[in-house]
Design a protein around this motif. Structure first.
Motif, PDB file in Angstrom:
ATOM      1  N   ALA A  15       2.065 -67.552  -0.630  1.00  0.00           N
ATOM      2  CA  ALA A  15       2.035 -67.802  -2.077  1.00  0.00           C
ATOM      3  C   ALA A  15       0.687 -67.385  -2.653  1.00  0.00           C
ATOM      4  O   ALA A  15       0.619 -66.759  -3.726  1.00  0.00           O
ATOM      5  CB  ALA A  15       2.310 -69.270  -2.355  1.00  0.00           C
ATOM      6  N   PHE A  16      -0.395 -67.735  -1.971  1.00  0.00           N
ATOM      7  CA  PHE A  16      -1.739 -67.352  -2.427  1.00  0.00           C
ATOM      8  C   PHE A  16      -1.894 -65.834  -2.433  1.00  0.00           C
ATOM      9  O   PHE A  16      -2.426 -65.249  -3.386  1.00  0.00           O
ATOM     10  CB  PHE A  16      -2.792 -67.986  -1.519  1.00  0.00           C
ATOM     11  N   GLN A  17      -1.416 -65.171  -1.381  1.00  0.00           N
ATOM     12  CA  GLN A  17      -1.538 -63.710  -1.297  1.00  0.00           C
ATOM     13  C   GLN A  17      -0.700 -63.013  -2.363  1.00  0.00           C
ATOM     14  O   GLN A  17      -1.138 -62.002  -2.939  1.00  0.00           O
ATOM     15  CB  GLN A  17      -1.127 -63.239   0.099  1.00  0.00           C
ATOM     16  N   MET A  18       0.491 -63.505  -2.650  1.00  0.00           N
ATOM     17  CA  MET A  18       1.315 -62.883  -3.688  1.00  0.00           C
ATOM     18  C   MET A  18       0.615 -62.931  -5.040  1.00  0.00           C
ATOM     19  O   MET A  18       0.792 -62.043  -5.870  1.00  0.00           O
ATOM     20  CB  MET A  18       2.685 -63.566  -3.782  1.00  0.00           C
ATOM     21  N   ARG A  19      -0.182 -63.947  -5.240  1.00  0.00           N
ATOM     22  CA  ARG A  19      -0.894 -64.121  -6.497  1.00  0.00           C
ATOM     23  C   ARG A  19      -2.148 -63.244  -6.565  1.00  0.00           C
ATOM     24  O   ARG A  19      -2.414 -62.611  -7.598  1.00  0.00           O
ATOM     25  CB  ARG A  19      -1.269 -65.593  -6.650  1.00  0.00           C
TER      26      ARG A  19
ATOM     27  N   ALA B 140       5.401 -75.011  -5.548  1.00  0.00           N
ATOM     28  CA  ALA B 140       6.465 -75.332  -4.585  1.00  0.00           C
ATOM     29  C   ALA B 140       6.552 -74.218  -3.538  1.00  0.00           C
ATOM     30  O   ALA B 140       7.582 -73.548  -3.415  1.00  0.00           O
ATOM     31  CB  ALA B 140       7.802 -75.506  -5.304  1.00  0.00           C
ATOM     32  N   PRO B 141       5.470 -73.994  -2.763  1.00  0.00           N
ATOM     33  CA  PRO B 141       5.423 -72.838  -1.856  1.00  0.00           C
ATOM     34  C   PRO B 141       6.422 -72.899  -0.707  1.00  0.00           C
ATOM     35  O   PRO B 141       6.697 -71.859  -0.085  1.00  0.00           O
ATOM     36  CB  PRO B 141       3.984 -72.860  -1.333  1.00  0.00           C
ATOM     37  N   GLN B 142       6.952 -74.061  -0.410  1.00  0.00           N
ATOM     38  CA  GLN B 142       7.929 -74.156   0.676  1.00  0.00           C
ATOM     39  C   GLN B 142       9.342 -73.798   0.215  1.00  0.00           C
ATOM     40  O   GLN B 142      10.222 -73.558   1.044  1.00  0.00           O
ATOM     41  CB  GLN B 142       7.930 -75.581   1.262  1.00  0.00           C
ATOM     42  N   ARG B 143       9.534 -73.733  -1.111  1.00  0.00           N
ATOM     43  CA  ARG B 143      10.878 -73.506  -1.633  1.00  0.00           C
ATOM     44  C   ARG B 143      11.020 -72.233  -2.453  1.00  0.00           C
ATOM     45  O   ARG B 143      12.091 -71.638  -2.505  1.00  0.00           O
ATOM     46  CB  ARG B 143      11.314 -74.677  -2.527  1.00  0.00           C
ATOM     47  N   LYS B 144       9.934 -71.829  -3.121  1.00  0.00           N
ATOM     48  CA  LYS B 144      10.070 -70.817  -4.158  1.00  0.00           C
ATOM     49  C   LYS B 144       9.127 -69.625  -3.930  1.00  0.00           C
ATOM     50  O   LYS B 144       8.061 -69.759  -3.340  1.00  0.00           O
ATOM     51  CB  LYS B 144       9.781 -71.428  -5.529  1.00  0.00           C
ATOM     52  N   SER B 145       9.546 -68.471  -4.442  1.00  0.00           N
ATOM     53  CA  SER B 145       8.714 -67.264  -4.360  1.00  0.00           C
ATOM     54  C   SER B 145       8.452 -66.654  -5.738  1.00  0.00           C
ATOM     55  O   SER B 145       7.776 -65.633  -5.838  1.00  0.00           O
ATOM     56  CB  SER B 145       9.388 -66.208  -3.467  1.00  0.00           C
ATOM     57  N   ASP B 146       8.992 -67.253  -6.789  1.00  0.00           N
ATOM     58  CA  ASP B 146       8.797 -66.690  -8.122  1.00  0.00           C
ATOM     59  C   ASP B 146       7.476 -67.128  -8.737  1.00  0.00           C
ATOM     60  O   ASP B 146       6.980 -68.206  -8.428  1.00  0.00           O
ATOM     61  CB  ASP B 146       9.970 -67.056  -9.047  1.00  0.00           C
ATOM     62  N   PRO B 147       6.889 -66.277  -9.548  1.00  0.00           N
ATOM     63  CA  PRO B 147       7.426 -65.035 -10.117  1.00  0.00           C
ATOM     64  C   PRO B 147       7.264 -63.801  -9.231  1.00  0.00           C
ATOM     65  O   PRO B 147       7.518 -62.688  -9.673  1.00  0.00           O
ATOM     66  CB  PRO B 147       6.624 -64.876 -11.408  1.00  0.00           C
ATOM     67  N   GLY B 148       6.842 -63.943  -7.980  1.00  0.00           N
ATOM     68  CA  GLY B 148       6.848 -62.840  -7.029  1.00  0.00           C
ATOM     69  C   GLY B 148       5.603 -61.973  -7.056  1.00  0.00           C
ATOM     70  O   GLY B 148       4.761 -62.074  -7.942  1.00  0.00           O
ATOM     71  N   PRO B 149       5.501 -61.053  -6.069  1.00  0.00           N
ATOM     72  CA  PRO B 149       4.294 -60.225  -5.927  1.00  0.00           C
ATOM     73  C   PRO B 149       4.126 -59.154  -6.992  1.00  0.00           C
ATOM     74  O   PRO B 149       3.024 -58.617  -7.151  1.00  0.00           O
ATOM     75  CB  PRO B 149       4.471 -59.591  -4.544  1.00  0.00           C
ATOM     76  N   TYR B 150       5.186 -58.825  -7.719  1.00  0.00           N
ATOM     77  CA  TYR B 150       5.055 -57.819  -8.774  1.00  0.00           C
ATOM     78  C   TYR B 150       4.654 -58.414 -10.112  1.00  0.00           C
ATOM     79  O   TYR B 150       4.482 -57.686 -11.087  1.00  0.00           O
ATOM     80  CB  TYR B 150       6.354 -57.034  -8.931  1.00  0.00           C
ATOM     81  N   PHE B 151       4.530 -59.724 -10.155  1.00  0.00           N
ATOM     82  CA  PHE B 151       4.049 -60.318 -11.402  1.00  0.00           C
ATOM     83  C   PHE B 151       2.560 -60.012 -11.533  1.00  0.00           C
ATOM     84  O   PHE B 151       1.777 -60.303 -10.619  1.00  0.00           O
ATOM     85  CB  PHE B 151       4.282 -61.822 -11.416  1.00  0.00           C
ATOM     86  N   PRO B 152       2.128 -59.435 -12.656  1.00  0.00           N
ATOM     87  CA  PRO B 152       0.740 -58.950 -12.783  1.00  0.00           C
ATOM     88  C   PRO B 152      -0.252 -60.056 -13.130  1.00  0.00           C
ATOM     89  O   PRO B 152      -0.752 -60.147 -14.256  1.00  0.00           O
ATOM     90  CB  PRO B 152       0.853 -57.912 -13.897  1.00  0.00           C
ATOM     91  N   TRP B 153      -0.576 -60.873 -12.152  1.00  0.00           N
ATOM     92  CA  TRP B 153      -1.503 -61.967 -12.392  1.00  0.00           C
ATOM     93  C   TRP B 153      -2.871 -61.476 -12.876  1.00  0.00           C
ATOM     94  O   TRP B 153      -3.547 -62.169 -13.642  1.00  0.00           O
ATOM     95  CB  TRP B 153      -1.668 -62.799 -11.126  1.00  0.00           C
TER      96      TRP B 153
END
Length: 293
Positions: free
Chosen positions: A253-257, A179-192
């Motif tokens: 969203a892709f970059q945060m991941r 849901a990239p238009q609505r949400k940012s979780d779990p965010g850039p600090y989530f250690p994918w």
């Protein structure tokens, strides 16, 4: 003394009524006897034979942050219209709460899609992680980090769920992915990347990314290429040929991941290289159709 026709007819009417009741009782008795004679009992369904052609209804594992403290997270997820299968606390010794049975649907994904799938609540398991999410500052959003021990618990839980339901690595996602238009979780600090090291998600080969980045630095792909590649990877992406706000949200969203140190929603050589490597098809062996022995 005169007797009315109704009075004279009463005994006959009573006899007719008794006959109808008797017929009804006999018919019901016959029906019940027929049911008993079949020997069918719902408590004795034979489960000894199991079909080979079956799999779990669960296809996706979706990760979230709660944007609330522990107590409020537990209260909201257990008492309000939103829910998740699991909640992982942020205590020194994290606790994992199961709030919804895995066989039931939780309400965590909302309006969502990935590849050709939509409405992912029905086909996913949701894990909520206690984390404040972000706060607004004069310099923009400031996200909060996750304690290492909390991530250890999330990975252990995720590995167990993925193994039991045979969830593919490309279907272990964040809320911001679906849901990239609505949400940012779990965010850039989530250690994918830790999830990738645990075998839970896809991760681009660094050497291949470096090679492709050098090529893209010489000639950067255009917006149309980027939109098509993002959609191929799985994101619901506009196909407008323009770097509109919706497309920037998907790139973010892709970059945060995959590149959390810089997630500005712009097209650059490194982001494009990662996307190219992740969507690159593995080489197929040459066909031997028609070859003579």
């Amino acid at each position: 003394m005169m007797i009315s026709s109704f009075t004279r007819a009463a005994p006959a009417l009573r006899r007719t009524t008794r006959s109808c009741l008797l017929i009804g009782v006999l018919a019901l008795s016959s029906l019940l006897s027929a049911c008993v004679s079949t020997g069918f009992n719902l408590n004795q369904i034979d489960t000894r034979v199991s079909a080979k052609a079956q799999e779990s209804r669960v296809r996706f594992l979706i990760l979230h942050y709660t944007a609330l403290d522990h107590d409020k997270s537990l209260k909201v997820l257990s008492e309000q219209a939103v829910s998740a299968h699991y909640l992982v606390s942020n205590e020194d010794k994290p606790r994992v709460y199961q709030l919804v049975d895995e066989n039931k649907m939780a309400y965590h994904a909302g309006l969502s899609s990935w590849k050709n799938y939509t409405a992912l609540n029905a086909s996913s398991i949701g894990i909520e992680i206690v984390n404040f999410g972000f706060e607004e500052t004069p310099d923009g959003k400031r996200f909060f980090a996750f304690p290492s021990q909390q991530i250890d618990a999330v990975i252990m839980l995720a590995k167990d769920i993925a193994a039991r339901h045979q969830i593919k690595p490309e279907f272990v996602l964040g809320h911001s992915d679906i849901a990239p238009q609505r949400k940012s979780d779990p965010g850039p600090y989530f250690p994918w990347k830790r999830f990738a090291e645990a075998g839970l998600i896809l991760w681009p080969d660094e050497q291949l990314v470096a090679q492709q980045k050098a090529l893209f630095e010489a000639q950067l792909p255009d917006v149309t290429w980027m939109q098509k590649k993002l959609a191929e990877f799985g994101y619901a992406t506009p196909q407008t040929g323009k770097l509109d706000p919706e497309t920037k949200n998907v790139i973010t969203a892709f970059q945060m991941r995959y590149r959390p140190n810089l997630f500005d929603g712009n097209i650059d050589a490194e982001t494009a290289a990662m996307l190219e490597v992740l969507t690159r098809k593995a080489p197929q062996p040459a066909s031997t159709a028609g070859a003579k022995p």
